[in-house]
Structure formats: structure tokens, C-alpha cells
Design an enzyme around this catalytic site. Sequence first.
Site, PDB file in Angstrom:
ATOM      1  NE  ARG A  34      20.925 -23.774  28.308  1.00  0.00           N
ATOM      2  CZ  ARG A  34      20.684 -23.992  27.016  1.00  0.00           C
ATOM      3  NH1 ARG A  34      19.653 -24.752  26.658  1.00  0.00           N
ATOM      4  NH2 ARG A  34      21.450 -23.454  26.086  1.00  0.00           N
ATOM      5  CG  HIS A  47      19.715 -31.263  25.957  1.00  0.00           C
ATOM      6  ND1 HIS A  47      20.406 -30.607  26.948  1.00  0.00           N
ATOM      7  CD2 HIS A  47      19.343 -30.283  25.069  1.00  0.00           C
ATOM      8  CE1 HIS A  47      20.469 -29.311  26.673  1.00  0.00           C
ATOM      9  NE2 HIS A  47      19.819 -29.099  25.535  1.00  0.00           N
TER      10      HIS A  47
END
Length: 307
Positions: free
Chosen positions: A222, A270
Site C-alpha cells: 500500500r 498498481h
Amino acid sequence: MSILLSGRWEAAERDQWLALLRAALPEESWVLEPGPEVEAAVVANPPPGALQGLPRLGFIQSLWAGVEKLLADDTLPAGVPIARMVDPAMNEAMPQTALWAVLGLHRGFFEIQAQQRRAEWRQLAQPRAGEWRVLVLGLGELGGRVAQLLAAQGYAVSGYSRRPAELPGVRCLHGEAALAAALGEADTVINLMPLTEATRGFFDAARLAQFKRGAGFINLARGAHVVEADLLAALDAGRIGRAVLDVFQVEPLPAAHPFWSHERVTVLPHTAAQTDARSAAALVAANLRAWRAGREPAHRVERDRGY
């Protein structure tokens, strides 16, 4: 059973999920708007408040592996069991990305790519895999698989977790003292920790100062784990030799962000491991059927731990 499908996504992505879920659970009724008849919810970071006021709601299935945004919603009904997504396809993709990044750092492939742009022919040192020390932070479903794949490739792999763990071929560590020592010797550090209040901002200036000078840093977990200004300073100072980053504080990464142009940063959009809607839909169906039959759903979230 009436099942609510709720998330923050484009209509085309929502419709794809709805079609796959209907095919996997044709006996159930799927709805896109909350109502008193809803008994279960399948969600992908739904808007805050989307699950309140549902008197019959008995189960929540997340379509994403991370549930920190879901748990941050103060209106989330207390006591309703939540399961997170552990997608078999993602379990294959994440170790592949980690291996690619470790190989790039170990063999100098990122630097060789930069040499090509300069038309520079220079062979780099080639240490053996067993001489390259890799530290994996977080030994959950994904971290454990990454650590074992790297160990199978001959790397000297250590793994750190909050609780004691055992993995074949991996030196497993826990405790702050062990972490500091491992950071100081690792050539590559991979972050796969869950995001909790204890790990938010984990990689700040003090933590990055514990790294071996010139080590590589791979963040596949994250963006909120990293204090980005501190990482940039560590890169500029040579404390971190290169960062391979798949996740960021703000996504999409703003065009003016210095990560884009930094010579020692590799940016991924991502994409290290994306949920495969086909295999995920089958897992959702199995979990909903288990809950309906009174059995424990797989990968249930412990709210007090945050994952």
C-alpha cells in the site's frame, strides 16, 4: 437471497462483475441499490454509508484483498462477518512480479536499461543468487508465497511478521530488534505487510535509515506504508539504491510527482497483481454458499487486527 453489489467503479467494470457473479450464483437475486431485503453484500470499496440501514445484512464479501478502506467506514455494521478476497490468480501474479523486481535489482537490469538509453556498453558485477539477501516484510498469503518462490530460486530469503511464523527455506523473524538487524543486511527489501494503524507511515526517515546503504526497496502493498518525501530523500542520499513502486499515496500517480522522473525509481501503475474477476467470482460464490449453510467463510477478517 438478495445480494447487494456495491463499489466505486466504472459502469463497465461493475457490469462485468455482475455478469460473472450471476453466472456463479444463478440461484440468487442480485441488486445494485441497497434495500431492506438485502441479506449479503459483495463490495469493492463501497461509498461510506453504503451498508448502513440494512436490517437483514448478515455477511460482507470484499472483492479486494485489502479491506482498510472498508473498515475505515464508521457506519459499517458492527458484528457482521467480513471476508476478504484471496484470489488464486493474484497469488500467482504477485510472486511473479516480485521475482521480476528482485532479478532486476540483483542482476542490475534496471541500470542496464538506463545504459541502453545512453548507448553505453558496460558489464556489471553478477553476484550469485545465494549471495543476494532478500527481506520480505509480511508473511501472509502473498508474502509467504513470494518468500518461498524467491527461496526456491536460490536467494537468501528472510521474512518478517508480527507473529512467529515458519516457512520452508525462509529465515522467519519477528520483533523490532530482529527487524532492525535484517534491514541492515538485506540487499533488497520487499513490503507486503497489511495496512493497519501500526504500519501506516512505516517507512519513514528513521526506518529507511536502518536499511543497508544502497539497498533496493520494492513496495507491492500500500502507498500509505511509505512517507514519500522521506523515501525521495533516502534515494537522493544514496541510502536507497533503487525503489520499485507499485502503490502510492495518491492514485493514479499525479503527472507532476517526482517519482515519475527520478532516475532510481521504477513506477508500476498498481499492476503487480490484479484480481481476476473470473476466479474471484468462483471464490465469492463458494463463500456465500458456505455462509448460507452456516459454515465459516474463508479468509474472514479480524476487525481488531485490520485484516
